[in-house]
Enzyme design. Structure first.
Site, PDB file in Angstrom:
ATOM      1  NE  ARG A   5      63.532 -25.966  32.948  1.00 53.91           N
ATOM      2  CZ  ARG A   5      64.452 -24.331  33.883  1.00 53.91           C
ATOM      3  NH1 ARG A   5      63.598 -23.519  34.822  1.00 53.91           N
ATOM      4  NH2 ARG A   5      65.483 -24.770  33.865  1.00 53.91           N
ATOM      5  N   GLY A  62      74.974 -29.855  38.203  1.00 52.10           N
ATOM      6  CA  GLY A  62      74.773 -28.789  38.840  1.00 52.10           C
ATOM      7  C   GLY A  62      75.331 -27.321  38.346  1.00 52.10           C
TER       8      GLY A  62
END
Ligand code: UD1
Ligand code: CA
Length: 481
Positions: free
Chosen positions: A37, A101
């Site tokens: 992001r 993850g």
């Protein structure tokens, strides 16, 4: 009368057989992610807030609680770069070469953490966390004898965070954590979020971590799913809500980084003001955490102070100064627009406006360095003045010296740097060039606009310029033509 003291450890252990032994606690910091992001070439945890990489802040909090040898940073994306940026902290590194993850990050660390009873898990991208809060979470986990304890926070705007599903509204026990993307409309209204900080009993974590799956929006192993996994295995999962929710903010986007940076800067300004420093319009000042300023110094708007800068008492740092790793004595007046790096300024000096003190500049007591003066690797003696339009590099200048406007030390011959020595009480006339290596002896004068190529003996006058020629009537004759 003697009374028998109980074991000094006040924190209860979850492992009853070891009740007398303090539990062995490790801290794992998840720092392997890319930070998509941020749209950056720089790995997320190396983005800076408050003058330091995100990860370094988290490490600093961690080493407050356990020795660096028990801290493990889990790195992966640009691992070498991350490692070399924080290696000086002395923590260990675990390589998660493929980032599947947050759950996967802990899977990778299994053998490393096997020797511990509990692991505190921190997020490398949430730098506002304080040692006190982590300690509170640890103590709650130990007293609850939980398998998993998560730090939660009540946020005004919980968007983007995992939500905590409690067993009941008043229960400490947690059913599950549901990520934003998987949350129902009702769940999205829950304002209690998962901060990404946890404590696990190592045995319970690794007894069940293989039950995590990748059946979710990102196809990743979510550490958050351990809450539901452990619940299913009838293990105790609890949440401890922090009273300071601002501490859990993560820097996932540039806007979030700016918010965190602002919080840190304001906290620093408030601390300095509490310690007796005046800061006008603190919202415009950028001051790094390690900067030290003595009381009764005034910082004007739009000042930036970086690194290990140290400023004495009674100084005034006027607007638009940018000062890095420099030391400034007492009662120094730094006028607007000065730039300093690795410089030392003694008490009572006056600098600027618009002076540039480069590394190795040592300005003596009560000396003046003025408008558009650049210095590098010089000593300017007590009370000496270089007030206008001057370059002084690789020079040793004594006390009470006057450097005229436009003076230049020619320190570089294209290959090597050479030294200029100007002894006490010298007067250098304006627009002089001093071709180094050269020495101007004590009390000597150099005439204005001289080019000095040979040493000047003490108490002499040196003039190194061509003679003035005057042709009387020349202009009048020219106009007649
Ligand atoms: C995570 C939590 C979310 C919580 C939020 C708090 C999960 C699935 N979700 O979301 O519930 O509200 O933190 O900030 O955990 N990392 C690795 N290896 C990986 C992936 C990530 O080390 O394979 C690291 C990242 O570098 C980062 C940290 O783990 O420092 C958290 O990852 P991030 O992707 O930021 O998780 P969030 O989406 O913020
Ligand atoms: Ca995050």
């Amino acid at each position: 009368m003697k009374r028998k003291k109980k074991s000094s450890s006040s924190t209860p252990s979850s492992t009853k057989s070891q009740a007398s032994k303090p539990p062995r606690i490790a801290i794992a910091i998840m720092a392997a992610g890319k930070g998509t992001r941020l749209k950056s070439q720089i790995p997320k945890v190396l983005h800076e807030v408050g003058g330091k990489p995100l990860l370094e802040h988290v490490i600093r909090a961690a080493v407050h609680l356990v020795p660096a040898k028990d801290v493990y940073a889990i790195i992966g994306h640009e691992a070498d770069r991350v490692r070399s940026a924080v290696q000086h902290t002395g923590v260990n590194f675990v390589l998660q070469s493929e980032q599947k993850g947050t759950g996967h990050a802990l899977m990778i660390a299994q053998s490393t953490l096997a020797g511990y009873d509990h692991v505190i898990v921190l997020s490398g991208d949430a730098p506002l966390i304080t040692p006190a809060t982590i300690a509170g979470l640890r103590d709650f986990h130990l007293s609850e004898q939980a398998a998993m304890t998560l730090l939660s926070a009540e946020l005004e705007n919980p968007y983007g965070y995992g939500r905590v599903l409690r067993k009941g509204s008043r229960s400490a026990e947690v059913q599950a954590i549901v990520e934003e993307k998987a949350a129902s409309a009702v769940q999205r209204k829950i304002r209690e979020i998962n901060s990404g900080f946890y404590v696990f009993a190592v045995r319970d974590l690794y007894g069940h971590i293989s039950e995590l799956s990748t059946a979710n929006a990102h196809g990743e192993y979510y550490l958050t799913d351990m809450a539901a996994v452990l619940r299913k295995a009838r293990q105790r999962v609890v949440a401890w809500k922090t009273g300071t929710p601002s501490e859990v903010l993560g820097g996932n986007t540039r806007a979030e980084l700016a918010d965190i940076d602002e919080q840190m800067r304001m906290a620093k300004c408030r601390q300095l003001m509490a310690d007796g420093v005046t800061i006008f319009y603190p919202a415009t000042c950028v001051i790094d955490a390690e900067v030290e300023i003595a009381p009764d110094t005034i910082i004007e708007p739009y000042v930036q102070l970086f690194g290990k800068t140290k400023i004495g008492t009674g100084c005034r740092i006027r607007s638009y100064c940018v000062i890095r790793n420099s030391e400034i004595g007492d009662s120094v007046n730094v006028r607007p627009g000065c730039v300093m790096e690795e410089a030392r300024v003694s008490s009572g000096a006056i600098i600027g406006p618009y002076s540039h003190l480069r590394p190795g500049s040592e300005i003596g007591e009560g000396a003046h360095v003025g408008n558009f003066v650049e210095t590098k690797k010089i000593k300017l003696g007590k009370g000496s003045k270089a007030n206008h339009l001057t370059y002084l590099g690789d020079a040793e200048i004594g006390v009470g010296v006057n450097i005229g406007a436009g003076t230049i030390t020619c320190n570089y011959d294209g290959v090597n740097k050479h030294k200029t020595i100007i002894d006490d009480g010298v007067f250098i006339g304006s627009d002089s060039t001093l071709v180094a290596p050269i020495r101007v002896g004590k009390g000597a004068y150099v005439g204005a606009a001289s080019c000095i190529t040979d040493d000047v003996p003490e108490d002499s006058l040196a003039i190194g310029r061509s003679r003035q020629v005057v042709k009387e009537g020349w202009a009048r004759e020219k106009r007649k033509k």
